[in-house]
Design a protein around this motif. Structure first.
Motif, PDB file in Angstrom:
ATOM      1  N   GLN A 117       0.823  -1.204   0.000  1.00  0.00           N
ATOM      2  CA  GLN A 117       0.000   0.000   0.000  1.00  0.00           C
ATOM      3  C   GLN A 117       0.863   1.261   0.000  1.00  0.00           C
ATOM      4  O   GLN A 117       1.603   1.528   0.941  1.00  0.00           O
ATOM      5  N   ASN A 118       0.769   2.010  -1.077  1.00  0.00           N
ATOM      6  CA  ASN A 118       1.346   3.346  -1.155  1.00  0.00           C
ATOM      7  C   ASN A 118       0.245   4.240  -1.725  1.00  0.00           C
ATOM      8  O   ASN A 118      -0.051   4.195  -2.911  1.00  0.00           O
ATOM      9  N   PHE A 119      -0.364   5.032  -0.845  1.00  0.00           N
ATOM     10  CA  PHE A 119      -1.550   5.788  -1.222  1.00  0.00           C
ATOM     11  C   PHE A 119      -1.167   7.022  -2.043  1.00  0.00           C
ATOM     12  O   PHE A 119      -0.259   7.775  -1.683  1.00  0.00           O
ATOM     13  N   LEU A 120      -1.871   7.228  -3.148  1.00  0.00           N
ATOM     14  CA  LEU A 120      -1.649   8.378  -4.011  1.00  0.00           C
ATOM     15  C   LEU A 120      -2.255   9.612  -3.347  1.00  0.00           C
ATOM     16  O   LEU A 120      -3.435   9.621  -2.996  1.00  0.00           O
ATOM     17  N   THR A 121      -1.434  10.657  -3.176  1.00  0.00           N
ATOM     18  CA  THR A 121      -1.909  11.858  -2.477  1.00  0.00           C
ATOM     19  C   THR A 121      -1.794  13.129  -3.305  1.00  0.00           C
ATOM     20  O   THR A 121      -2.350  14.157  -2.920  1.00  0.00           O
TER      21      THR A 121
ATOM     22  N   ALA B 122       4.752  11.527  -4.660  1.00  0.00           N
ATOM     23  CA  ALA B 122       3.307  11.670  -4.837  1.00  0.00           C
ATOM     24  C   ALA B 122       2.530  10.657  -4.002  1.00  0.00           C
ATOM     25  O   ALA B 122       1.296  10.676  -3.999  1.00  0.00           O
ATOM     26  N   PHE B 123       3.250   9.777  -3.286  1.00  0.00           N
ATOM     27  CA  PHE B 123       2.618   8.710  -2.507  1.00  0.00           C
ATOM     28  C   PHE B 123       2.944   8.855  -1.021  1.00  0.00           C
ATOM     29  O   PHE B 123       3.957   9.427  -0.648  1.00  0.00           O
ATOM     30  N   ARG B 124       2.062   8.269  -0.214  1.00  0.00           N
ATOM     31  CA  ARG B 124       2.316   8.137   1.218  1.00  0.00           C
ATOM     32  C   ARG B 124       1.924   6.723   1.630  1.00  0.00           C
ATOM     33  O   ARG B 124       0.804   6.300   1.328  1.00  0.00           O
ATOM     34  N   PRO B 125       2.790   5.999   2.344  1.00  0.00           N
ATOM     35  CA  PRO B 125       4.197   6.327   2.565  1.00  0.00           C
ATOM     36  C   PRO B 125       4.957   6.381   1.249  1.00  0.00           C
ATOM     37  O   PRO B 125       4.535   5.794   0.252  1.00  0.00           O
ATOM     38  N   VAL B 126       6.086   7.078   1.259  1.00  0.00           N
ATOM     39  CA  VAL B 126       6.849   7.274   0.031  1.00  0.00           C
ATOM     40  C   VAL B 126       7.572   5.977  -0.340  1.00  0.00           C
ATOM     41  O   VAL B 126       8.345   5.455   0.464  1.00  0.00           O
ATOM     42  N   PRO B 127       7.309   5.420  -1.530  1.00  0.00           N
ATOM     43  CA  PRO B 127       8.026   4.208  -1.938  1.00  0.00           C
ATOM     44  C   PRO B 127       9.464   4.513  -2.317  1.00  0.00           C
ATOM     45  O   PRO B 127       9.877   5.677  -2.383  1.00  0.00           O
ATOM     46  N   ARG B 128      10.216   3.480  -2.616  1.00  0.00           N
ATOM     47  CA  ARG B 128      11.634   3.661  -2.947  1.00  0.00           C
ATOM     48  C   ARG B 128      11.849   4.086  -4.388  1.00  0.00           C
ATOM     49  O   ARG B 128      12.936   4.563  -4.736  1.00  0.00           O
ATOM     50  N   VAL B 129      10.842   3.884  -5.234  1.00  0.00           N
ATOM     51  CA  VAL B 129      11.014   4.157  -6.666  1.00  0.00           C
ATOM     52  C   VAL B 129       9.874   5.015  -7.188  1.00  0.00           C
ATOM     53  O   VAL B 129       8.799   5.083  -6.585  1.00  0.00           O
ATOM     54  N   ASP B 130      10.108   5.656  -8.332  1.00  0.00           N
ATOM     55  CA  ASP B 130       9.066   6.442  -8.987  1.00  0.00           C
ATOM     56  C   ASP B 130       8.040   5.531  -9.634  1.00  0.00           C
ATOM     57  O   ASP B 130       8.261   4.328  -9.833  1.00  0.00           O
ATOM     58  N   GLY B 131       6.909   6.122  -9.980  1.00  0.00           N
ATOM     59  CA  GLY B 131       5.856   5.400 -10.676  1.00  0.00           C
ATOM     60  C   GLY B 131       5.831   5.758 -12.157  1.00  0.00           C
ATOM     61  O   GLY B 131       6.454   6.725 -12.601  1.00  0.00           O
ATOM     62  N   GLY B 132       5.099   4.968 -12.923  1.00  0.00           N
ATOM     63  CA  GLY B 132       4.941   5.224 -14.355  1.00  0.00           C
ATOM     64  C   GLY B 132       3.491   5.052 -14.758  1.00  0.00           C
ATOM     65  O   GLY B 132       2.789   4.170 -14.250  1.00  0.00           O
ATOM     66  N   LEU B 133       3.028   5.907 -15.651  1.00  0.00           N
ATOM     67  CA  LEU B 133       1.664   5.819 -16.169  1.00  0.00           C
ATOM     68  C   LEU B 133       1.684   4.943 -17.418  1.00  0.00           C
ATOM     69  O   LEU B 133       2.328   5.271 -18.416  1.00  0.00           O
TER      70      LEU B 133
ATOM     71  N   GLY C  22      -8.148   1.959  -1.879  1.00  0.00           N
ATOM     72  CA  GLY C  22      -7.444   2.618  -0.787  1.00  0.00           C
ATOM     73  C   GLY C  22      -8.340   3.558  -0.003  1.00  0.00           C
ATOM     74  O   GLY C  22      -9.364   3.157   0.527  1.00  0.00           O
ATOM     75  N   ARG C  23      -7.957   4.820   0.045  1.00  0.00           N
ATOM     76  CA  ARG C  23      -8.735   5.810   0.791  1.00  0.00           C
ATOM     77  C   ARG C  23      -9.731   6.557  -0.086  1.00  0.00           C
ATOM     78  O   ARG C  23     -10.412   7.465   0.380  1.00  0.00           O
ATOM     79  N   GLY C  24      -9.769   6.209  -1.382  1.00  0.00           N
ATOM     80  CA  GLY C  24     -10.811   6.751  -2.242  1.00  0.00           C
ATOM     81  C   GLY C  24     -10.487   8.035  -2.968  1.00  0.00           C
ATOM     82  O   GLY C  24     -11.377   8.643  -3.564  1.00  0.00           O
ATOM     83  N   VAL C  25      -9.228   8.460  -2.965  1.00  0.00           N
ATOM     84  CA  VAL C  25      -8.867   9.714  -3.636  1.00  0.00           C
ATOM     85  C   VAL C  25      -9.134   9.622  -5.138  1.00  0.00           C
ATOM     86  O   VAL C  25      -9.787  10.499  -5.727  1.00  0.00           O
ATOM     87  N   LEU C  26      -8.656   8.562  -5.768  1.00  0.00           N
ATOM     88  CA  LEU C  26      -8.879   8.381  -7.198  1.00  0.00           C
ATOM     89  C   LEU C  26     -10.338   8.026  -7.477  1.00  0.00           C
ATOM     90  O   LEU C  26     -10.927   8.495  -8.455  1.00  0.00           O
ATOM     91  N   THR C  27     -10.927   7.218  -6.629  1.00  0.00           N
ATOM     92  CA  THR C  27     -12.331   6.817  -6.793  1.00  0.00           C
ATOM     93  C   THR C  27     -13.237   8.041  -6.860  1.00  0.00           C
ATOM     94  O   THR C  27     -14.101   8.143  -7.740  1.00  0.00           O
ATOM     95  N   GLU C  28     -13.035   8.953  -5.941  1.00  0.00           N
ATOM     96  CA  GLU C  28     -13.858  10.153  -5.878  1.00  0.00           C
ATOM     97  C   GLU C  28     -13.687  11.017  -7.126  1.00  0.00           C
ATOM     98  O   GLU C  28     -14.642  11.634  -7.598  1.00  0.00           O
TER      99      GLU C  28
END
Length: 281
Positions: free
Chosen positions: A35-39, A189-200, A65-71
């Protein structure tokens, strides 16, 4: 006599004997469930734009997760099914999404879900540890129209050919699915902060497959599997087990490939040229 100060790494109830803070149950769940939540709201907006949901669409979200993207997705579609496996998040999700009757929160592992028998799209901040499984679920779903995924940066580059090398999964599915790298997301952009960047990463099912018949697509897949098998030590040697040398030489020439080319360096379109040349023999 000097007074001995108490150790700062003393084994208190909230610390491990090594002096490190003890992990809470939530910490352990985040690690287990990846779990790394997008914030970052800008990244959320980018995901929604990239997904391009329409008012008539059925969307599925993996790991709400906490629904940020869902909303953010909810106002743009007809129905949104949000899967979340962590029971600690369900009540908060349902409370947050109560204003959106088109959203259904499902407490279930997405990978155990049955794919809809009507057209649908997937949008997700994918749990990094389960990316490959989620992608394979999407590829197996015949009514999937697209999957817009936030994955590890390395995974997104590898699957989209951005390294100049192509994977078996991408090449094999290419006649039916386009893979496209659409951007990089900073790990902050995530919490907790992962070790690597993300990709779209966006997977789009083609309205018409590049190979017209199911028999053609099955034969193409067998040729690709043979090519990636490593039998013979080179791509040319592997394919020679199924094709006459002269035919194969002509196919390589037509695709613009040398006989010593490394299999991972052959693009999906070159694979299609190889197959068509071999199939016409």
């Amino acid at each position: 006599m000097a007074r001995i100060q108490p150790s700062t790494t003393r084994n208190t109830p909230d610390r491990h004997p090594t002096g490190e803070p003890r992990r809470t149950e939530r910490d352990r769940a985040r690690r287990t469930l990846s779990q790394n939540f997008l914030t970052d709201p800008r990244v959320v907006e980018s995901l929604v734009r990239l997904a391009r949901p329409r008012p008539t669409d059925l969307l599925i979200e993996v790991g709400a997760g906490r629904g940020v993207l869902t909303e953010a997705l909810a106002p743009h579609c007809r129905t949104l099914v949000a899967y979340e496996v962590d029971p600690r998040l369900i009540d908060g999700l349902r409370t947050r999404l109560r204003p959106y009757p088109q959203v259904r929160v499902v407490r279930q592992d997405f990978l155990t879900a049955v794919a809809p028998d009507t057209p649908f799209a997937v949008v997700a901040n994918v749990p990094y540890a389960r990316t490959s499984e989620v992608v394979r679920w999407c590829l197996r779903a015949p009514r999937l129209t697209s999957a817009t995924l936030l994955t590890q940066w390395e995974y997104a580059r590898k699957r989209s050919g951005d390294y100049g090398r192509w994977s078996l999964l991408t090449v094999r599915s290419w006649p039916e699915v386009e893979w496209r790298l659409c951007g990089r997301v900073a790990r902050t952009a995530f919490r907790p902060v992962p070790r690597v960047d993300g990709g779209l990463l966006r997977l789009t099912r083609r309205p018409e497959p590049l190979l017209g018949t199911s028999a053609d697509r099955a034969a193409y897949a067998r040729l690709v599997d043979l090519g990636f098998s490593g039998v013979g030590g080179s791509l040319h040697a592997s394919l020679r087990r199924a094709c006459p040398t002269r035919t194969l030489d002509q196919a390589f020439h037509r695709a613009g490939l040398r006989r010593d080319v490394v299999v991972a360096q052959v693009t999906p379109n070159q694979w299609l040229t190889l197959y068509r040349a071999v199939a016409r023999r």
